[in-house]
Design a protein around this motif. Structure first.
Motif, mmCIF file in Angstrom:
data_model
loop_
_atom_site.group_PDB
_atom_site.id
_atom_site.type_symbol
_atom_site.label_atom_id
_atom_site.label_comp_id
_atom_site.label_asym_id
_atom_site.label_seq_id
_atom_site.Cartn_x
_atom_site.Cartn_y
_atom_site.Cartn_z
ATOM 1 N N TYR A 133 -4.328 -10.630 10.058
ATOM 2 C CA TYR A 133 -5.079 -10.851 8.673
ATOM 3 C C TYR A 133 -6.458 -11.012 8.612
ATOM 4 O O TYR A 133 -7.675 -10.055 8.672
ATOM 5 N N HIS B 145 -6.431 1.404 2.670
ATOM 6 C CA HIS B 145 -4.803 1.093 3.152
ATOM 7 C C HIS B 145 -4.326 3.156 3.556
ATOM 8 O O HIS B 145 -3.595 3.995 4.636
ATOM 9 N N GLU C 153 0.861 -0.713 0.070
ATOM 10 C CA GLU C 153 0.000 -0.183 0.051
ATOM 11 C C GLU C 153 0.763 1.216 0.434
ATOM 12 O O GLU C 153 0.493 2.475 -0.014
#
Ligand SMILES: [Zn+2]
Length: 843
Positions: free
Chosen positions: A379, A297, A261
């Protein structure tokens, strides 16, 4: 790092050379001196510092010398006398390599018009910016960056910010990028190479591009469209404008993870960004999700960053959750919140059922150690916990709390507690009380439910769930705050009951004592439910009354309970045998995954017949061809049903797959993408060397990233020992990129015969694998090869081998793998007699 000085502004000028693969750089860092400093320490790894100079208030401050501390991945500039508190400037010259490690500033190769080319790109998270330029490489050391690159004039240079000015001199051009906002080093990025791009502008006027290597830009159109809409969605959702003037996304042919990101310049593996209209539903939904995740993000992670890697989950759990929210917003027909169960919640429950799991928040003393926690816990469990908190607070209070948090900490760093505080203010509910055990403790509970004999009253007990099924009292001390969703036959709307004790008797709305009762209704909670035999049977007999999410949850819980030995594998198979009318792709996909595990442990012709009987109805309904206008999820289900039918020996399906393959070889458009994975797999599994060679050819020549991966995986589907060995050789050849080797290995090791051959190979070639597989992918090599073994001998072999071949950063994976093997062994011996007796009836 010694906290005596802090970076404020980096001026970095880079001179990358794509013919020698070396780079030089100069750097001027404006420092804030916090305590009088005799030495200035900063991170640097595998680079040379050629010179160092310090000035204070414009005056030269004599430098005594520069030394490297390789173990700390750092350099120290010693000074003749103390620099006083205030400002100082550190000037450095350095050089390093554009490496092959998929980390730091690295090179990636691609073919165009029959020639090989290289591009240079970066991957800095978690701590590899230090390979590319001297820096204070910690997420909390935020600073501004002014980046300048001097490159060959025919190349394109990209970085986080737009180019402010460009000048050419001879064969070189110098690109000066705008200064960045205050940000962490791990989010800095730059790329240099021959690129092409597609461009659009978001609703808010943000310039948005998708870059690829030459010849591939059209494959970026879907991501361009999805990405632009996603930026607008997040700007509204977060209530904060997109923070930068532009956003680029680039597909990099060699890439270790899925995507990264970097602020304003997101890098992707090609399969995570490129697809086209003809791509499979799986490929397109992956692109949409990963784009959503990375763009989430840009606010959550980039604008507000975790203080230290210990709170990595804050970044990743959140982006996983928000990525799903964005896809659901753009494609409501995809029902991604049901899919979220498979992709994240069930995955979290599986990994967190091991003793070798870890709490969401885990102590990370050295940044290098963070590699291993880019895992399902950060995650998937992170995202599942966030889903749980959103459903407890309500969507709008949750969003409001998030906005408070982001505004309060923008351009800064924050802790988990800060997020809880924001959510508490947004919702008026004390969030830390509810969330702390979920984040700070390992594991999760199984809720046992029994009828009390009194209508409408249920006895509830919570205990830690372990896949091994042997929880000890000292492992069972956590009391989890649970918001128990309850739905019943006469009152199907979900009601919530708070459970804050080990045991409780709860009231449920029923009109009779023969009703079905579903707990964790809606499946927003991160726990298992074990019903009494009578309640379990009633739910199994009323599947059509439950939502797809509840059907998936019931089935997945039953599978986990069978793994732990709380019910038998036969109890699980009996439940599954009632799913013949199922039509939801997510539910089927989890059943197929679980049955694949059962088949690995109890493989037999009668097991194949069981699966065949289960799937034949939906197989008949779906056939081989889609109806015009049918849902993409249904078309995708057709592919996995065909693969399953063929896998358990449906001769007609296998024959049809072979025919379709032949047609595909002469006309690549003849086979719909959703069928390709099943057809490729069946052809390779049932074919010989000729088919494997054809598959290799498709792998080499396909221009569609997802199709390439499908072909690669299929090369590993053979059951012929010679072809499996050939597959291993091919895996290590230069034709397979380092980033993709584990994909082929996972396929090769998925059968019993393949597993043994792969394990022998791994043992004999371990030192070669350490060289040819990047460090951050080695854990996958270990788990994919070994985790399906199911005998105590194998557990010992694996343990012995890796105790003699230690690799830093794989300890957790090895422990998890051995635990899985032991668990498989126990399930097998506990159930084998009963399962074969049960399956006899299908003969
Ligand atoms: Zn992420």
């Amino acid at each position: 790092m010694n906290p005596n000085v802090r970076p404020v502004h980096y001026n970095i000028h880079l001179y990358p050379d794509l013919t020698t693969f070396k780079f030089k750089g100069t750097e001027e860092v404006l420092l804030r001196v916090v305590e009088p400093a005799r030495a200035i320490e900063f991170n640097g790894l595998e680079m040379k510092v050629l010179s160092a100079a310090v000035t204070v208030g414009g005056a030269v401050w004599p430098v005594k010398g520069v030394s490297e501390n390789a173990e700390k991945e750092a350099f120290v500039v010693e000074l003749e006398k103390e620099v006083p508190v205030g400002e100082a400037v550190l000037k450095l010259e350095f050089e390093g390599e554009i490496n092959d490690k998929l980390a730091g500033f690295y090179r990636s190769r691609y073919e165009y018009n029959g020639q090989s080319y290289y591009l240079g790109t970066t991957q800095f998270e978690p701590c590899d910016a230090r390979r590319a330029f001297p820096c204070w490489d910690e997420p909390a050391c935020k600073a501004r960056f002014s980046i300048t690159m001097t490159v060959q004039k025919d190349l394109t240079a990209l970085s986080n910010m737009p180019i402010k000015s460009e000048t050419t001199e001879g064969d070189l051009k110098t690109c000066v990028f705008d200064v960045t906002p205050v940000m962490s080093t791990y989010l800095v990025a730059y790329c240099v190479g021959h690129f092409e791009y597609l461009e659009t502008t978001t609703e808010e006027g943000i310039k948005f591009r998708v870059y690829t290597v030459p010849g591939k830009k059209e494959l970026g159109r879907f991501a361009l469209d999805v990405g632009a809409k996603t930026i607008s969605f997040f700007a509204k959702y977060y209530g904060i404008e997109y923070p930068l003037p532009k956003q680029d996304m680039i597909a990099v042919p060699d890439f270790s993870f899925g995507a990264m990101e970097n602020w304003g310049l997101i890098t992707y593996r090609e399969t995570a960004l490129l697809c086209d209209e003809s791509s499979s539903f799986v490929a397109k939904s992956r692109v949409a999700y990963v784009v959503g995740h990375e763009l989430a993000h840009q606010w959550f992670g980039n604008l507000v960053t975790m203080e230290w890697w210990k709170e990595l989950w804050l970044n990743e759990g959140f982006a996983t959750f928000m990525g799903t929210k964005a896809v659901d917003h753009l494609f409501p027909q995809w029902q991604v919140w049901t899919k979220f169960l498979n992709d994240h919640v069930f995955r979290a429950l599986r990994v967190d059922a091991l003793r070798s799991s870890h709490p969401i928040e885990v102590d990370i003393s050295v940044a290098r150690k963070v590699d291993e926690i880019f895992d399902a816990i950060s995650y998937a469990k992170g995202a599942s916990v966030i889903l749980m908190i959103e459903s407890a607070l309500g969507e709008e209070p949750f969003r409001k709390g998030l906005n408070i948090y982001l505004n309060r900490f923008k351009y800064g760093n924050a802790h988990t507690e800060d997020l809880w505080q924001g959510l508490t203010e947004g919702s008026g509910k004390k969030v830390s009380n509810i969330m702390d055990p979920w984040v700070k403790k390992i594991g999760y509970p199984v809720v046992t439910v029994e009828e009390t004999g009194q209508p409408g009253k249920l006895k509830i007990t919570q205990n830690r769930y372990l896949a091994a099924g042997d929880v000890k009292p000292e492992e069972n001390e956590t009391i989890w705050p649970i918001l128990l969703g309850v739905s019943t036959q006469s009152h199907p709307d979900i009601k919530y009951v708070e459970l804050n004790t080990k045991e409780a008797v709860i009231d449920v709305d029923v009109s009779s004592n023969t009703e079905w009762i579903k707990l964790n209704a809606g499946q927003t909670g991160l726990y298992r439910v074990q019903y009494s035999a009578a309640l379990f049977k009633r739910l199994g007999d009323n599947l059509s009354a439950l939502s797809a999410r509840d059907r998936a949850g019931l089935q997945n819980d039953a599978f986990a309970l069978a793994i732990a030995g709380s019910i038998s594998v036969v109890d699980y198979l009996e439940l599954v045998s009632k799913f013949t009318e199922e039509t939801n792709d997510t539910v089927w996909s989890d059943i197929f995954a679980n049955l694949a595990v059962v088949r690995k442990l109890f493989d037999s012709p009668s097991m194949e017949k069981f699966v065949l009987k289960l799937v034949s109805k939906i197989g008949g309904e779906l056939g081989w061809s889609g109806k015009p206008g049918e849902d993409e999820s249904r078309s995708s289900l057709r592919g996995s049903v065909i693969a399953t039918l063929g896998a358990v020996g449906d001769v007609a399906v296998i024959e049809e797959a072979k025919k379709r393959w032949t047609a595909f070889l002469s006309d690549k458009n003849s086979l719909p993408a959703d069928l390709q994975s099943g057809v490729f797999y069946l052809v390779a599994k049932n074919g010989g060397e000729a088919e494997i060679n054809q598959m290799i050819e498709v792998y080499k020549t396909s221009t569609l990233p997802a199709q390439k991966v499908t072909a690669l995986r299929s090369i590993g589907s053979s059951r012929n020992p010679e072809l499996i060995k050939k597959g291993l050789e091919y895996m290590m050849s230069e034709e397979v990129r380092m980033q993709d080797r584990f994909i082929l290995l996972a396929a090769l090791a998925s059968s019993k015969v393949g597993r043994d051959i792969c394990w022998d190979y791994v043992k004999q070639n371990w030192s070669l694998l350490e060289v040819k597989i990047s460090h951050n992918l080695l854990p996958r090599i270990i788990s994919y090869t070994c985790e399906d073994f199911s005998t105590p001998e194998k557990a010992k072999e694996v343990e012995d081998f890796f105790s003699q071949h230690k690799v830093h950063g794989t300890e957790r994976t090895i422990a998890q793998t051995i635990e899985s093997i032991n668990s498989n062994t126990a399930i097998h011996s506990r159930n084998v007699a009963q399962v074969s007796k049960y399956l006899e009836q299908f003969n």
